[in-house]
Write a protein that holds these residues in place. Structure first.
Motif, PDB file in Angstrom:
ATOM      1  N   LEU A 110      -7.427   5.125   5.029  1.00 20.32           N
ATOM      2  CA  LEU A 110      -7.692   5.792   6.305  1.00 20.32           C
ATOM      3  C   LEU A 110      -6.671   5.374   7.356  1.00 20.32           C
ATOM      4  O   LEU A 110      -6.164   6.221   8.113  1.00 20.32           O
ATOM      5  CB  LEU A 110      -9.112   5.456   6.781  1.00 20.32           C
ATOM      6  N   ASP A 111      -6.331   4.107   7.389  1.00 22.06           N
ATOM      7  CA  ASP A 111      -5.353   3.621   8.350  1.00 22.06           C
ATOM      8  C   ASP A 111      -4.001   4.298   8.126  1.00 22.06           C
ATOM      9  O   ASP A 111      -3.303   4.662   9.090  1.00 22.06           O
ATOM     10  CB  ASP A 111      -5.219   2.104   8.220  1.00 22.06           C
ATOM     11  N   ALA A 112      -3.640   4.512   6.863  1.00 24.88           N
ATOM     12  CA  ALA A 112      -2.359   5.159   6.555  1.00 24.88           C
ATOM     13  C   ALA A 112      -2.328   6.597   7.067  1.00 24.88           C
ATOM     14  O   ALA A 112      -1.347   7.038   7.679  1.00 24.88           O
ATOM     15  CB  ALA A 112      -2.096   5.121   5.060  1.00 24.88           C
ATOM     16  N   VAL A 113      -3.402   7.347   6.814  1.00 24.78           N
ATOM     17  CA  VAL A 113      -3.398   8.748   7.238  1.00 24.78           C
ATOM     18  C   VAL A 113      -3.508   8.864   8.764  1.00 24.78           C
ATOM     19  O   VAL A 113      -2.950   9.781   9.369  1.00 24.78           O
ATOM     20  CB  VAL A 113      -4.498   9.550   6.518  1.00 24.78           C
ATOM     21  N   THR A 115      -2.066   6.863  10.774  1.00 20.48           N
ATOM     22  CA  THR A 115      -0.683   6.620  11.192  1.00 20.48           C
ATOM     23  C   THR A 115       0.166   7.862  11.021  1.00 20.48           C
ATOM     24  O   THR A 115       0.992   8.199  11.882  1.00 20.48           O
ATOM     25  CB  THR A 115      -0.093   5.455  10.379  1.00 20.48           C
ATOM     26  N   LEU A 116      -0.038   8.565   9.908  1.00 17.65           N
ATOM     27  CA  LEU A 116       0.748   9.763   9.617  1.00 17.65           C
ATOM     28  C   LEU A 116       0.578  10.821  10.694  1.00 17.65           C
ATOM     29  O   LEU A 116       1.534  11.523  11.052  1.00 17.65           O
ATOM     30  CB  LEU A 116       0.324  10.324   8.259  1.00 17.65           C
ATOM     31  N   TYR A 117      -0.623  10.926  11.238  1.00 15.44           N
ATOM     32  CA  TYR A 117      -0.914  11.969  12.224  1.00 15.44           C
ATOM     33  C   TYR A 117      -1.097  11.407  13.633  1.00 15.44           C
ATOM     34  O   TYR A 117      -1.733  12.029  14.480  1.00 15.44           O
ATOM     35  CB  TYR A 117      -2.154  12.753  11.799  1.00 15.44           C
ATOM     36  N   SER A 118      -0.503  10.268  13.885  1.00 12.59           N
ATOM     37  CA  SER A 118      -0.547   9.697  15.230  1.00 12.59           C
ATOM     38  C   SER A 118       0.497  10.393  16.105  1.00 12.59           C
ATOM     39  O   SER A 118       1.204  11.301  15.669  1.00 12.59           O
ATOM     40  CB  SER A 118      -0.275   8.191  15.172  1.00 12.59           C
ATOM     41  N   TYR A 129       4.256   5.589   8.373  1.00 12.69           N
ATOM     42  CA  TYR A 129       3.354   5.851   7.247  1.00 12.69           C
ATOM     43  C   TYR A 129       3.868   5.173   5.983  1.00 12.69           C
ATOM     44  O   TYR A 129       3.093   4.557   5.224  1.00 12.69           O
ATOM     45  CB  TYR A 129       3.234   7.358   7.036  1.00 12.69           C
ATOM     46  N   LEU A 130       5.175   5.257   5.738  1.00 17.15           N
ATOM     47  CA  LEU A 130       5.741   4.594   4.569  1.00 17.15           C
ATOM     48  C   LEU A 130       5.477   3.092   4.608  1.00 17.15           C
ATOM     49  O   LEU A 130       5.158   2.475   3.583  1.00 17.15           O
ATOM     50  CB  LEU A 130       7.242   4.878   4.489  1.00 17.15           C
ATOM     51  N   PHE A 149       1.850   7.769  -4.153  1.00 18.73           N
ATOM     52  CA  PHE A 149       2.037   8.223  -2.775  1.00 18.73           C
ATOM     53  C   PHE A 149       3.101   7.401  -2.047  1.00 18.73           C
ATOM     54  O   PHE A 149       3.737   7.899  -1.116  1.00 18.73           O
ATOM     55  CB  PHE A 149       0.708   8.195  -2.020  1.00 18.73           C
ATOM     56  N   THR A 150       3.317   6.156  -2.464  1.00 20.99           N
ATOM     57  CA  THR A 150       4.420   5.382  -1.884  1.00 20.99           C
ATOM     58  C   THR A 150       5.753   5.982  -2.309  1.00 20.99           C
ATOM     59  O   THR A 150       6.668   6.139  -1.491  1.00 20.99           O
ATOM     60  CB  THR A 150       4.341   3.907  -2.302  1.00 20.99           C
TER      61      THR A 150
END
Length: 493
Positions: A110-113, A115-118, A129-130, A149-150
């Motif tokens: 959840l934290d990764a996604v 970040t992706l849409y921040s 995100y990476l 996904f990485t």
């Protein structure tokens, strides 16, 4: 709450091993969505994740999955608003969503996604995100989806085209997962993307041999293996792969009561593979043209540019494929002056190529290309803000056009110098997968012009350079054969 009798089959869900905190029904739909996400079947994946949400409304990963379907890293596209709307269905704020996680691993995903849409520029968010994905993989190197996904996230930071060091870094991450999960659709898919250039394509034959078998009901999976065959110049296998991909799409269209299609990405590659074998693609050209005409008549709105997925854009691509090789050029479509600009640019380029011996007609076609290019540049910030390939390659095509106009005017030496400069500039661009970004590569054209002037040795060199970027290309092979034959005759005499 209604549930189908079973989740979709034939998309690789049986190879999904991610442990979830959900009930059995939600997990089944989640694994289907996860497999479809790895296959870039984004719309179908989103539908599966929504079914998982229905089965378990507080299942964090179902909302993570739907949000992920709005990020298309290799197509330089991201729909931030729709992704945020998907996450908001779980809870309205990141803090409220975080409170719903059921274990530490869900928290990391959840934290990764989030970040992706921040907020912030896309490129900065891609790198942030990476960094989250790298940390997740480091925390659990055996998590095959974190690894997949990485690898994809690394590819997604290659902004503006293929950066070979990044693609090889992604390949190294994915190869380690391939050893333990050789049928995982994400690992296979992203390995193919890592290797789909002429130099590295032999390494991609291993994942290509497996991927189509893993997901027979995913059109993109069937198509993806042709990335490797194309880079190898293996047109028979590329043809077969895209026939399979198109069959999947047509099957899905039939299920919705719609007719089969002659347009679309898979048909574009199929037409190219046919043409490189000297086969007739006229039925595809005319079929796609009819669909483009119907699209215009129906008033479908794809914005000014027309994007990559409109029937009109597809027709422009297929018509160029066929016309360049066969010399038989399709009749244009009556597009509105300010719509389907990508297709209009391609057909103006077709007019330019037809006018290589007519200086007036060539100059007129070039002026039209420049005018359309200007319209595209003005529309890009609103319609395709993250797109970089279209303007960069249009500029290269226009540079080639300047050489064509000069040659058509009879100034051979200046025209050849301009054409060689255009070819060198194309060679300096990031390597593209699939058919050439310029339908008539400048090195191939340079070879033809040199051959016509009797400079067969230099022509052979130009054709060899063209083949280094497009192995197995029909016209470059024919040109090289003719240049070598001419050189032999000169030596013999």
């Amino acid at each position: 709450m209604s549930q189908p009798l079973q989740a979709e089959k034939g998309v690789g869900a049986e190879f999904m091993v991610m442990e979830t905190s959900s009930n059995e029904v939600a997990q089944e739909h989640f694994h289907t969505g996860l497999a479809l996400l790895h296959n870039f079947e984004y719309g179908r994946a989103a539908a599966a994740f929504r079914l998982a949400q229905e089965a378990d409304p507080d299942f964090v990963m179902a909302y993570w999955g739907e949000a992920m379907t709005y990020n298309h890293p290799l197509w330089e596209f991201r729909d931030v608003e729709r992704a945020r709307d998907a996450l908001a269905k779980l809870a309205l704020t990141p803090e409220a969503r975080s409170a719903k996680v059921r274990n530490s691993r869900e928290r990391l995903w959840l934290d990764a996604v989030e970040t992706l849409y921040s907020d912030g520029p896309k490129e900065e968010r891609d790198h942030a995100y990476l960094a989250k994905m790298r940390a997740m993989l480091e925390a659990d190197p055996d998590d095959i989806d974190a690894r997949a996904f990485t690898g994809l996230a690394v590819l997604g930071t290659s902004h503006g085209g293929r950066q070979i060091p990044l693609y090889m870094e992604a390949a190294g991450i994915l190869e380690e997962g391939f050893m333990a999960h050789e049928m995982h659709p994400g690992i296979l898919h992203y390995m193919i993307h890592s290797y789909d250039d002429p130099v590295h394509a032999p390494l991609g034959e291993r994942p290509a041999a497996r991927y189509a078998k893993v997901a027979p009901n995913a059109g993109h999976a069937q198509h993806m293996v042709s990335h490797i065959f194309h880079a190898l110049g293996d047109w028979e296998r590329s043809e077969a792969a895209n026939i399979n991909a198109d069959a999947v799409v047509d099957r899905q269209l039939a299920e919705r009561g719609r007719d089969p299609t002659f347009c679309g990405h898979y048909n574009e590659w199929l037409a190219y593979a046919l043409i490189q074998q000297g086969k007739d693609a006229s039925e595809m050209v005319e079929g796609c043209r009819a669909e483009a005409v119907a699209e215009v008549a129906a008033g479908r709105d794809y914005g000014k540019i027309g994007g990559y997925r409109s029937d009109s854009s597809s027709f422009g691509t297929i018509a160029l494929h066929a016309g360049v090789t066969s010399g038989v050029w399709a009749e244009p479509v009556g597009w509105p002056e300010d719509r389907f600009l990508k297709a209009q640019f391609n057909l103006a380029y077709a007019s330019l190529l037809q006018s290589r011996d007519d200086p007036v007609a060539a100059a007129t076609a070039l002026d039209r290309m420049k005018a359309i290019h200007g319209k595209i540049l003005r529309a890009l910030p609103d319609e395709m803000p993250d797109e970089t390939a279209i303007p960069s390659w249009n500029e290269r095509i226009i540079a080639q056009g300047e050489a064509i106009v000069t040659l058509a005017g009879g100034n051979s030496e200046v025209g050849l110098a301009l054409l060689e400069a255009a070819a060198e500039a194309e060679a300096a661009m990031p390597v593209v997968f699939g058919p050439p970004a310029i339908e008539k590569p400048s090195y191939e054209m340079l070879g033809e012009e040199l051959l016509a002037l009797g400079r067969s040795s230099k022509a052979a060199g130009a054709f060899q350079k063209a083949l280094a970027f497009s192995p197995g290309r029909y016209l470059s092979l024919k040109g090289l054969e003719a240049a070598r034959a001419s050189t032999s005759r000169e030596i013999g005499s």
